[in-house]
Design an enzyme around this catalytic site. Structure first.
Site, PDB file in Angstrom:
ATOM      1  N   GLU A 189      -8.214 -37.226  -6.839  1.00 44.80           N
ATOM      2  CA  GLU A 189      -7.385 -36.028  -6.800  1.00 44.80           C
ATOM      3  C   GLU A 189      -7.681 -35.074  -7.952  1.00 44.80           C
ATOM      4  O   GLU A 189      -7.738 -33.864  -7.772  1.00 44.80           O
ATOM      5  CB  GLU A 189      -5.916 -36.438  -6.845  1.00 44.80           C
ATOM      6  CG  GLU A 189      -4.964 -35.312  -6.543  1.00 44.80           C
ATOM      7  CD  GLU A 189      -3.552 -35.849  -6.309  1.00 44.80           C
ATOM      8  OE1 GLU A 189      -3.429 -36.876  -5.602  1.00 44.80           O
ATOM      9  OE2 GLU A 189      -2.607 -35.261  -6.836  1.00 44.80           O
ATOM     10  N   ASP A 190      -7.865 -35.612  -9.140  1.00 44.98           N
ATOM     11  CA  ASP A 190      -7.892 -34.750 -10.325  1.00 44.98           C
ATOM     12  C   ASP A 190      -9.244 -34.607 -11.016  1.00 44.98           C
ATOM     13  O   ASP A 190      -9.358 -33.889 -12.003  1.00 44.98           O
ATOM     14  CB  ASP A 190      -6.884 -35.256 -11.372  1.00 44.98           C
ATOM     15  CG  ASP A 190      -5.456 -35.159 -10.858  1.00 44.98           C
ATOM     16  OD1 ASP A 190      -5.231 -34.349  -9.935  1.00 44.98           O
ATOM     17  OD2 ASP A 190      -4.591 -35.884 -11.359  1.00 44.98           O
ATOM     18  N   ASP A 204      35.108 -53.862 -13.254  1.00 50.37           N
ATOM     19  CA  ASP A 204      35.834 -55.079 -13.597  1.00 50.37           C
ATOM     20  C   ASP A 204      35.463 -56.233 -12.695  1.00 50.37           C
ATOM     21  O   ASP A 204      35.724 -57.392 -12.994  1.00 50.37           O
ATOM     22  CB  ASP A 204      37.347 -54.844 -13.524  1.00 50.37           C
ATOM     23  CG  ASP A 204      37.807 -54.033 -14.712  1.00 50.37           C
ATOM     24  OD1 ASP A 204      37.002 -53.865 -15.641  1.00 50.37           O
ATOM     25  OD2 ASP A 204      38.954 -53.553 -14.702  1.00 50.37           O
ATOM     26  N   ASP A 220       3.141 -45.383  -9.620  1.00 52.56           N
ATOM     27  CA  ASP A 220       2.815 -44.030 -10.075  1.00 52.56           C
ATOM     28  C   ASP A 220       4.106 -43.225 -10.264  1.00 52.56           C
ATOM     29  O   ASP A 220       4.354 -42.626 -11.301  1.00 52.56           O
ATOM     30  CB  ASP A 220       1.916 -43.381  -9.013  1.00 52.56           C
ATOM     31  CG  ASP A 220       1.484 -41.975  -9.375  1.00 52.56           C
ATOM     32  OD1 ASP A 220       1.289 -41.708 -10.573  1.00 52.56           O
ATOM     33  OD2 ASP A 220       1.335 -41.153  -8.447  1.00 52.56           O
ATOM     34  N   HIS A 238      -6.221 -44.372  -9.796  1.00 51.53           N
ATOM     35  CA  HIS A 238      -5.498 -43.723  -8.691  1.00 51.53           C
ATOM     36  C   HIS A 238      -5.560 -42.202  -8.691  1.00 51.53           C
ATOM     37  O   HIS A 238      -5.383 -41.579  -7.656  1.00 51.53           O
ATOM     38  CB  HIS A 238      -4.046 -44.205  -8.628  1.00 51.53           C
ATOM     39  CG  HIS A 238      -3.133 -43.565  -9.625  1.00 51.53           C
ATOM     40  ND1 HIS A 238      -2.933 -44.071 -10.885  1.00 51.53           N
ATOM     41  CD2 HIS A 238      -2.377 -42.438  -9.554  1.00 51.53           C
ATOM     42  CE1 HIS A 238      -2.089 -43.306 -11.535  1.00 51.53           C
ATOM     43  NE2 HIS A 238      -1.736 -42.298 -10.763  1.00 51.53           N
ATOM     44  N   HIS A 266      -1.497 -42.373 -18.634  1.00 49.89           N
ATOM     45  CA  HIS A 266      -0.718 -42.522 -17.396  1.00 49.89           C
ATOM     46  C   HIS A 266      -1.266 -43.622 -16.466  1.00 49.89           C
ATOM     47  O   HIS A 266      -0.543 -44.554 -16.144  1.00 49.89           O
ATOM     48  CB  HIS A 266      -0.594 -41.159 -16.701  1.00 49.89           C
ATOM     49  CG  HIS A 266      -0.151 -41.226 -15.276  1.00 49.89           C
ATOM     50  ND1 HIS A 266       1.103 -41.665 -14.912  1.00 49.89           N
ATOM     51  CD2 HIS A 266      -0.799 -40.938 -14.121  1.00 49.89           C
ATOM     52  CE1 HIS A 266       1.208 -41.625 -13.592  1.00 49.89           C
ATOM     53  NE2 HIS A 266       0.074 -41.192 -13.086  1.00 49.89           N
TER      54      HIS A 266
HETATM   55 MN    MN Z   1      -0.534 -40.435 -11.036  1.00 55.56          MN
END
Ligand code: MN
Length: 730
Positions: A81-82, A264, A144, A77, A53
């Site tokens: 957070e993770d 069109d 992201d 990034h 990711h």
């Molecule tokens: Mn992310």
């Protein structure tokens, strides 16, 4: 829509090396290695290694030709957070610039919020604040989101819809605001695919059918323009303009047009070398084909607020149908496609021009924050943001000819407050195009507005809060009341709060003690009780919100009554009510004589996994085991229960269903028919349809057991244009 291949790290670095030097790509590789190590062992919903990711996010940033720090932050990034990595770790390893960018895109994870909405709104607010400091935060965030939405397939449907909705409400308008059309279109098209798949695929198919015919005419037009330009020695890049699915869809829905009418319409784009040539090309096209009146727009002389520049015209083309032409230079084209990212695009020795454009672009972010500094509530912040920045805009003029951009629905007062607070406060009337108009006149693009003020004005009236549209005007008006009428407001606020407390059966004296006051002040970021009264008085906070906060602790204490007491209470009540009670078909293990009822929130039916909850004074309420309302309850109050066997067919249980689908004629009737045909009683039905023509129908029906329910749900799902059927919990 183009399929996006998953890029490898080597491909991304290779692409980056086309415009970055070796030192930079080495730096990027380090960032990648670091992120890979940090996310080690984590996998995405798709089963891929997590690092895939961030690599794709970095790859999107490389496509925008961003600077090394931004791309490195793309790789990194999600680490704060993770993973266990902190701001300081990143700062030490990659410098403060990268650390701040990553920090800026990190969600507020640790704080607890009352609701998902509140948390979401806080996250967005944080993002906007970080963005005003450094716009690159939002570019990373958009990259992201773009990769996340490209890979939504692996998430459950309700999450897909939530993310797609949020993307259409916040991220696509943001990309538009920043002029990053390439990202905006893709975000919109993919969101539509999840929100209204039927219409999406219908448009895709119609486009496929028409493609050959369209390509033929476009080529003919391009040849003709080329011939004409060759005669005067202008070399140009001419291409047909792609139509985007979401923009076709929007026009079909909003302008109630037929697909053919929109599709069109032929459109070509001419890219030339200089501004002079732009106007020359315009002249030539107007000589070849008859221009349609009112369709010429000069966005070169007057750029759009997102800095878009181009000449637009519509002529009667060779087929006798309208032909749209856009004419611009290569520089303008880059800005049209990449917007603010084009200014950031990494070039050695960036010109002063870029800096100036950048600060223009940033001006509106700063304005948001300035106008919003009064707002303490994150959800309100996001709401007004949507109105002020993401809604459709009107462009009006001052008497001096300056353009001003306001959300559609704005009135002269919004205009007055945009000019200056004092102008707003002293407004007594307005002239629109030289004619006096009422203060609630809805501004139209092209109007020239002159505000009439008077020194003797008493200032805003309360009605102004209702007729103004922008949060800027509303805030200024509230501020005026706050300052000018503080005493009045304090008095009124006190009365309102006391009345509200009495309505809650509480005595103001008992509630208004230091502990409770402090609790409420902390929540609203206020300093004194008088501030709170004043805030309620001028309606910055509702009396109900204030009273709820003040009484919070008292109510909590009341709830915390002793378990044994409540069971005793229950048993007494049961004795008296037992005979009347018809029973609900549920037994509580180990205890007799309990009053049992099925909870109204999740409406369990025989066959569902269930659990009992001992309430205060109202016996045991039976919930579905997955009901969110009991997930956080005290374990001591939960009690095992089971369905009685043998009674299942005799009773009716009410169940709430939510059905969503494409809002077409007859949809509701077909649903009701299917339910009727299966001999099921309908207790209630409501329905609504949103701007995307997405219908939501809520049904309450009476059923015998889960099998019965399953059969009905299956049959509803088979109706065409029905997308989802869900059991809802209140
Ligand atoms: Mn992310």
């Amino acid at each position: 829509m183009a399929k996006h291949e998953t890029k490898t790290i080597e491909q991304v670095l290779e692409e980056a090396s086309r415009y970055l030097n070796e030192e930079h790509t080495t730096f990027l590789r380090l960032a990648y290695e670091y992120a890979k190590e940090a996310h080690k062992g984590q996998v995405r919903k798709s089963g891929e290694d997590y690092i895939v990711h961030p690599v794709q996010v970095a790859s999107i940033l490389v496509e925008l030709e961003m600077d090394p720090a931004t791309i490195a932050s793309g790789f990194l990034h999600d680490v704060i957070e993770d993973t266990g990595i902190t701001f300081d770790d990143l700062s030490e390893e990659f410098g403060e610039e990268v650390a701040s960018l990553v920090e800026g895109v990190t969600k507020l994870g640790k704080i607890k919020y009352k609701s998902k909405e509140e948390q979401q709104a806080e996250n967005h607010r944080k993002m906007f604040i970080a963005m005003a400091k450094d716009i690159r935060v939002i570019l990373i965030k958009l990259a992201d989101r773009l990769h996340n939405i490209r890979t939504l397939d692996h998430l459950p449907e309700h999450k897909q819809r939530r993310i797609a909705n949020e993307t259409l409400e916040i991220f696509a308008p943001l990309a538009h605001r920043l002029g990053i059309s390439t990202i905006k279109w893709e975000l919109e098209d993919i969101s539509l695919r999840y929100l209204n798949p039927q219409q999406y695929y219908r448009i895709v198919n119609l486009m496929k059918q028409k493609r050959d015919e369209r390509v033929y005419y476009i080529e003919k037009v391009i040849d003709e323009i080329n011939d004409q330009l060759n005669d005067v020695n202008i070399s140009a890049e001419i291409s047909g303009r792609p139509k985007h699915i979401y923009s076709i869809y929007r026009k079909m829905v909003h302008q109630k047009k037929d697909f053919n009418e929109i599709y069109d319409l032929l459109a070509v784009r001419v890219i030339v070398k200089s501004i002079k040539e732009c106007y020359a090309v315009l002249g030539i096209i107007h000589t070849c084909w008859k221009p349609m009146p009112g369709r010429f727009k000069d966005y070169i002389a007057m750029p759009k607020p997102n800095l878009y520049q181009s000449l637009h015209t519509t002529v009667i083309g060779p087929k006798g149908d309208p032909l749209e032409v856009q004419i611009r230079t290569q520089d303008m084209h880059e800005i049209a496609e990449y917007g603010i990212a084009a200014h950031w695009a990494y070039k050695e020795g960036k010109g002063a021009n870029n800096q100036e454009n950048m600060s223009k672009q940033l001006a509106w972010f700063r304005e948001i924050l300035e106008w919003q500094s009064e707002t303490n509530d994150a959800e309100e912040f996001m709401e007004s943001l949507k109105v002020d920045f993401f809604s459709d805009m009107v462009y009006v003029f001052t008497p001096n000819g300056d353009v001003m951009e306001l959300p559609s629905g704005s009135v002269p007062l919004d205009f007055a407050y945009r000019i200056h607070t004092e102008v707003g406060n002293k407004t007594v009337g307005a002239k629109v195009n030289g004619k006096i108009e009422p203060l609630d006149y809805k501004l139209k693009t092209g109007d020239i507005i002159e505000i009439l003020t008077s020194k003797h004005s008493y200032g805003p009236s309360e009605d102004w809060l209702k007729i103004t549209q922008t949060s800027q005007a509303k805030n200024k008006i509230k501020q005026f009341f706050k300052k000018q009428r503080r005493e009045e407001n304090v008095e009124r606020g006190r009365e309102m709060i006391e009345k509200e407390l009495k309505n809650m059966d509480l005595s103001p004296k008992e509630v208004l003690v230091d502990e409770n006051i402090e609790n409420a002040l902390g929540r609203f970021h206020l300093n004194t009780l008088e501030d709170l009264y004043a805030a309620v008085g001028y309606q910055g906070i509702t009396a109900q919100q204030a009273a709820n906060r003040l009484a919070e602790k008292i109510i909590q204490k009341e709830r915390a009554v002793d378990l044994e007491d409540s069971i005793k209470e229950v048993q007494q009540e049961v004795e008296t009510r037992r005979k009347k009670s018809r029973g609900v078909g549920v037994n509580v293990k180990g205890i007799d004589n309990l009053m049992i009822r099925l909870s109204k929130c999740c409406n369990p039916v025989p066959g569902d996994e269930i659990i009992g909850f001992i309430t205060k004074g109202r016996g045991v309420s039976v919930h579905r085991e997955d009901c969110p309302n009991i997930q956080h309850e005290d374990d001591t109050r939960l009690i095992e229960v089971e369905w009685e066997t043998g009674h299942q067919q005799r009773k009716n249980y009410s169940v709430d269903l939510e059905i969503s689908g494409f809002d077409r004629n007859g949809l509701l009737n077909e649903i009701l028919q299917v339910v009727n045909e299966s001999n099921t009683d309908i207790v209630a039905v409501t329905g609504k349809s949103d701007k995307n023509k997405m219908a939501t129908i809520n049904l309450t029906i009476l059923i015998h057991n889960v099998d019965h329910l399953r059969r009905i749900v299956e049959r509803i799902k088979h109706i065409s244009d029905v997308f989802t059927v869900q059991r809802t919990i209140q």
